[in-house]
Design a protein around this motif. Structure first.
Motif: not given
Length: 197
Positions: A4-33
């Motif tokens: 699942d490319p969306v979940e994979h992207l979320i899990s990669l972004l969630a590894r960044l400092p200051g980004l949890g899973r929820r913030s990563a999900r919001r960022a991915v959704l915004r980019m996919l729009m």
């Protein structure tokens, strides 16, 4: 998840400092729009940075050239070196316009519990720089933690024979800080660093 490319992207972004899973999900959704306006330019910028940025051979800063822009700047005081734990600290000092000399990135701190010894840090290159560049002052801008204090003591002992002046950042009560909310170590450091008015 890798399928699942969306979940994979979320899990990669969630590894960044200051980004949890929820913030990563919001960022991915915004980019996919708006993939053409947000996601593709970001992917291109990431690719460009991954191939172009490298550590400075002199100080350890990250830049597209080595020596970096700070080390190449003719207006910098080359007799003054500020030692920092990592590049993030260097960037913070630059944002504050707090230092007009050069820098040296250690790449970490000494830590008995973490298994980080002197050979794991960029201490030998610092000693070489002091000898070859005739550095007059080394400012230790290390965190006020046990590992930061250990590293500061170790560096002070190693630098003493060079005759170079070693200073550290002042520590104590921050501007606007209330005494009753400060920890004991900060209050003790403030009393030790007091000066006449």
């Amino acid at each position: 998840m890798r399928n699942d490319p969306v979940e994979h992207l979320i899990s990669l972004l969630a590894r960044l400092p200051g980004l949890g899973r929820r913030s990563a999900r919001r960022a991915v959704l915004r980019m996919l729009m708006d993939p053409a306006g947000r996601m593709i330019p970001l992917a291109e910028a990431l690719q460009e940075a991954a191939t172009a940025v490298r550590p400075c051979e002199t100080c350890g800063n990250l830049d597209t050239q080595s020596p970096c822009g700070i080390c190449r700047d003719p207006h910098r005081d080359r007799k003054l070196v500020c030692v920092v734990e990592g590049v993030a600290d260097l960037w913070a000092l630059e944002r504050a316009h707090a230092h007009r000399g050069t820098y040296h990135v250690l790449g970490g701190l000494l830590s008995a519990l973490g298994g980080t010894g002197p050979d794991d840090l960029a201490i030998t290159p610092l000693l070489r720089r002091i000898e070859s560049d005739s550095i007059e002052e080394v400012i230790l801008a290390l965190p006020a933690t046990v590992d930061g204090a250990t590293t500061s003591h170790y560096l002070t002992d190693r630098l003493k024979p060079t005759g170079t002046s070693v200073t550290r950042l002042a520590q104590g009560v921050p501007i606007g800080g209330a005494l009753d909310v400060l920890d004991d170590g900060t209050l003790a450091a403030a009393f030790k660093a007091r000066r006449p008015l």
